[in-house]
Design an enzyme around this catalytic site. Structure first.
Site, short mmCIF file in Angstrom:
data_model
loop_
_atom_site.label_atom_id
_atom_site.label_comp_id
_atom_site.label_asym_id
_atom_site.label_seq_id
_atom_site.Cartn_x
_atom_site.Cartn_y
_atom_site.Cartn_z
N ASP A 127 0.82 -1.22 0.00
CA ASP A 127 0.00 0.00 0.00
C ASP A 127 0.85 1.26 0.00
OD1 ASP A 127 -2.32 -1.42 0.01
OD2 ASP A 127 -2.85 -1.00 2.09
N TYR A 128 2.12 1.11 0.31
CA TYR A 128 2.99 2.28 0.39
C TYR A 128 3.99 2.37 -0.75
CZ TYR A 128 0.49 2.88 4.59
OH TYR A 128 -0.56 3.07 5.45
#
Lengths: 405, 417
Positions: free
Chosen positions: A176-177
């Protein structure tokens, strides 16, 4: 004095995002000056509005620091897209926008009548990026998912942990990052392309395809030689010693890596040149790799009675790469992050004073500015009466019909 | 959008998002991914290498039986679509040539220690004399200024200081990183983004500028929960290994489960989060004669794992599920799980990623010929798909100095060294 203009000033983005990847992509753009409008609804709130940690443990949709951190620098409009008037207003919003981002499972936007084909009718040079797990085509296109399993599927989890145990994987939803970084690259590249050619574009951004870029050397190695890379704890085949060593105090650690032979001399000097470390075999990488376990044991004996910061400062002064394993309490006081004003303390109407993190980029002439996250639907009225030009009576009528839920 | 004075790239707009821009990439492994991504986007990316080759050419894994200067597979993976020019920046002549090259460039990407290029007379202001509207993206470990400015870095040290390391790993061992270096990939993606943004800005305003990336901040972002848990509740987040511990009773269930030929990831969620997967898994186990009476009797949406005693959760759910997973391969669980809507996922190693049917179906992989390799090189395709190929992997990594003649001729000079 150079003129100070935010880099994405004048760019409007409409976000149909949820969880982390979509919202973080636009949040970063907002910090660089884009006007970001998040379309959300109380009928099915963005899932991270319901995720911990909550300020002072009070559970409500405007009190999650997790939501706040990933949704800085944007506005929120509440629109019930299942209501025909809600969809209508969404289309009017898109007609004013430069960029639309959605992070729903493939097909969801089209089902609402808000797919790319629908949106280009109201905004012919639109840039739209759809970021779902597996992409807009293929057998898995409509499979839901989230960052933790994607980290496993993309090969990252397998490589995190100890060789004698099952993998532990990195903390939380690692992919997600990394995905938002690449999403933002795609969007700004498309903006510049549109500036030069007048053409909009549709971007099919499969999160899996972004994530596997981060293990590319291991994939090429397997495809070419059949060798399967393995997790190695904190060891490195090209550096020794290379590890995380215990320090004084509870659960305190320092990372030390000797990447070059001259750094070994620095480490030996820092340790007070003990007899064992003067072995000429250890002057070269091959010798240190061969004695890796013994080196780790000896270095741990040296570090365990010392403060982590003391070890780091001592070694860094001798140009040996070393760093404290900062915990959550340490980060806010980290001298470099404080110097850079990396965390911005902002007053949020529900959470009170909370910190927001910046993006890792800084521009010399176009400063980044991180603003607090919005409450759900906080800007509905402002956007409807302003940008969308609704009259007050019409706004109230739609409100009573549940369009702004 | 506002349209001010335009400054365009040095070549015509072509088939990529960033076609027409020339990018010079300097120094080591830190900047490789940034240049690769800009090349995918269509920019002309020239890797400036010292005589003997970029130090990143020595980084493993190495291909056996290949010219050592071309054998690094890390190099091959992260330099696709670039050109290579040899310039010795340690000499006056090399620096002069670099300044001439910079005069034709739109972007310079570099990752030297802060102050290093200035000391060589190649700092941003020096380069701007050659090309006033230049964009320069500097990749740093900790920032170009501040108390850690002169700290020396490595991937593991950046993990440590960012807070990410502390929360990764098993509870009874030291914190642990991903064994494949990650920090420079996050920072490289950010640098490419910064360069593209600065070009966009320059196109609208005529103004070039410097962009500085901090790898430290990049990884702090990944450690998202650490700082906010402290900020919200004054609690320090600790590493939990591959397990999920749920309050108030602290009932703990595995996240990573052994299967017949490796590992799978499966979150045993209670309540609505597990309301689809859990009954579907119960039925699947029962269909194969491995059902658990406890699971069959469960009202899944009402399961509150945090209030289920550990022994009850182990005997009733964890042990039967573990036995079921252990009797199946990764592919069996993944393929059948997709059909049955059970969220069980493969913990892929490199061979598993390459075998993913979804990636094959989407034509994701690229195969590139390289003169130093007998076989083609298989690599990830573009990270984003567009109809017109605006983002593409555009060719194999260059051999050392492959484009000396071409690039120096474009400056009106004879062929290189």
């Amino acid at each position: 004095m150079e003129k100070q203009t935010a880099i994405l000033e004048g760019v409007r983005m409409v976000e149909f995002g949820w969880a982390v990847v979509g919202p973080l992509t636009t949040s970063w753009a907002g910090g660089f000056g884009a006007e970001v409008i998040k379309v959300e609804t109380r009928t099915r709130p963005d899932i991270i509005r319901s995720m911990t940690p909550f300020k002072d443990d009070k559970v409500n949709l405007d009190n999650s620091l997790f939501f706040g951190r990933e949704n800085a620098s944007k506005k929120s409009i509440a629109l019930n897209l299942k209501h025909p008037q809600g969809k209508e207003l969404a289309l009017r919003l898109v007609a004013t926008a430069d960029v639309v981002l959605d992070s729903y499972t493939a097909g969801v936007m089209a089902k609402w009548g808000l797919g790319y084909k629908d949106l280009v009718k109201v905004k012919p040079d639109l840039i739209m990026l759809s970021s779902c797990m597996y992409g807009q085509t293929g057998a898995l296109r409509s499979m839901p998912g989230y960052g933790v399993p994607l980290t496993a599927i993309s090969g990252l989890t397998y490589h995190c942990g100890w060789p004698d145990r099952k993998p532990c994987g990195p903390y939380g939803s690692y992919t997600d990052y990394l995905v938002p970084r690449l999403n933002l690259l795609a969007i700004v590249s498309a903006l510049d392309h549109r500036r030069r050619t007048g053409q909009g574009v549709y971007l099919d951004a499969a999160q899996l395809e972004a994530s596997v870029q981060f293990v590319a050397p291991a994939l090429l190695n397997y495809a070419l030689t059949g060798r399967v890379a393995q997790r190695a704890g904190n060891r490195d085949s090209e550096a020794a010693p290379h590890g995380v060593y215990p320090c004084a105090g509870k659960d305190r650690w320092v990372a030390i890596t000797v990447m070059e032979d001259r750094q070994w001399k620095g480490l030996v000097h820092a340790m007070g040149s003990p007899e064992w470390a003067l072995d000429p075999e250890l002057e070269r990488l091959e010798g240190r790799l061969a004695q890796g376990e013994e080196l780790d044991r000896r270095i741990a004996q040296w570090t365990e009675s010392r403060e982590d910061h003391e070890v780091m400062e001592l070694l860094q002064a001798l140009q040996v790469p070393a760093g404290v394993a900062n915990d959550g309490r340490d980060l806010g006081g980290n001298p470099q992050l404080v110097y850079d004003r990396y965390f911005s303390r902002r007053e949020h109407p529900v959470m009170g004073q909370v910190d927001y993190a910046a993006h890792s980029l800084e521009f010399s002439a176009s400063p980044q500015r991180v603003e607090r996250s919005p409450c759900l639907g906080e800007h509905t009225e402002e956007i409807c009466l302003g940008l969308l030009g609704l009259g007050r009576e019409e706004y109230q009528r739609l409100d009573e019909q549940g369009v702004f839920k | 959008m506002r349209q001010d004075r335009r400054v365009e790239g040095t070549a015509p707009v072509g088939a990529g998002f960033l076609s027409g821009y020339r990018v010079l990439e300097l120094a080591g492994q830190e900047s490789l991914f940034a240049g690769k991504l800009l090349a995918d986007m269509g920019a002309e990316v020239i890797k400036v290498e010292p005589p003997g080759g970029d130090p990143a050419r020595l980084l493993g894994p190495m291909a056996p039986g290949v010219d050592p200067v071309e054998a690094s597979l890390l190099w091959q993976a992260l330099n696709t679509g670039k050109k290579s020019v040899i310039l010795d920046l340690e000499t006056y002549k090399g620096r002069d040539l670099f300044l001439e090259l910079a005069a034709t460039a739109d972007v310079v990407i570099e990752a030297y220690p802060p102050g290093h290029l200035e000391a060589m007379g190649l700092g941003y202001e020096d380069l701007c004399r050659a090309r006033p509207e230049l964009v320069m993206a500097s990749i740093t470990a900790f920032g170009e200024d501040g108390p850690y400015r002169d700290f020396v870095a490595s991937d593991l040290v950046i993990w440590a200081l960012s807070g990410l390391l502390y929360i990764c790993g098993d509870t009874d061992r030291p914190p642990v990183r991903i064994s494949l270096p990650q920090s420079w990939l996050h920072a490289g993606a950010d640098a490419a983004t910064g360069a593209a943004m600065a070009l966009f800005h320059r196109g609208r305003t005529g103004q070039g500028q410097r962009v500085v990336v901090s790898a430290l901040k990049g990884l702090e972002r990944v450690a998202y929960a650490s700082h906010i848990l402290w900020d919200a509740r004054g609690r320090v987040l600790r590493r939990q290994g591959s397990a999920l511990r749920i309050p108030p009773m602290g009932t703990t269930t595995p996240l990573i489960w052994p299967c017949a030929d490796g590992f799978v990831a499966f979150y045993l969620f209670g309540g609505q989060m597990g309301a689809v997967s859990n009954p579907a898994l119960t039925k699947w186990m029962d269909d194969e004669g491995m059902g658990s009476e406890y699971m069959k009797g469960m009202d899944w949406p009402r399961l509150d794992l945090g209030r289920t005693p550990q022994e009850e959760a182990d005997k009733g759910i964890v042990e039967p599920v573990a036995a079921f997973f252990a009797g199946h391969t990764q592919r069996q669980l993944w393929d059948e799980g997709v059909k049955r809507r059970v969220m069980v996922y493969p913990v892929n190693d490199a061979s598993g990623v390459l075998a993913e049917a979804q990636l094959k179906e989407r034509g994701f992989w690229v195969r590139l010929a390289h003169p130093a390799f007998e076989q083609e090189l298989t690599l990830p395709g573009p990270f984003v798909k567009t109809e017109d190929g605006l983002c593409l992997v555009r060719g194999a990594a260059p051999t050392l100095g492959q484009h000396n003649q071409e690039v120096l001729a474009s400056l009106g000079l004879e062929g290189g060294r």
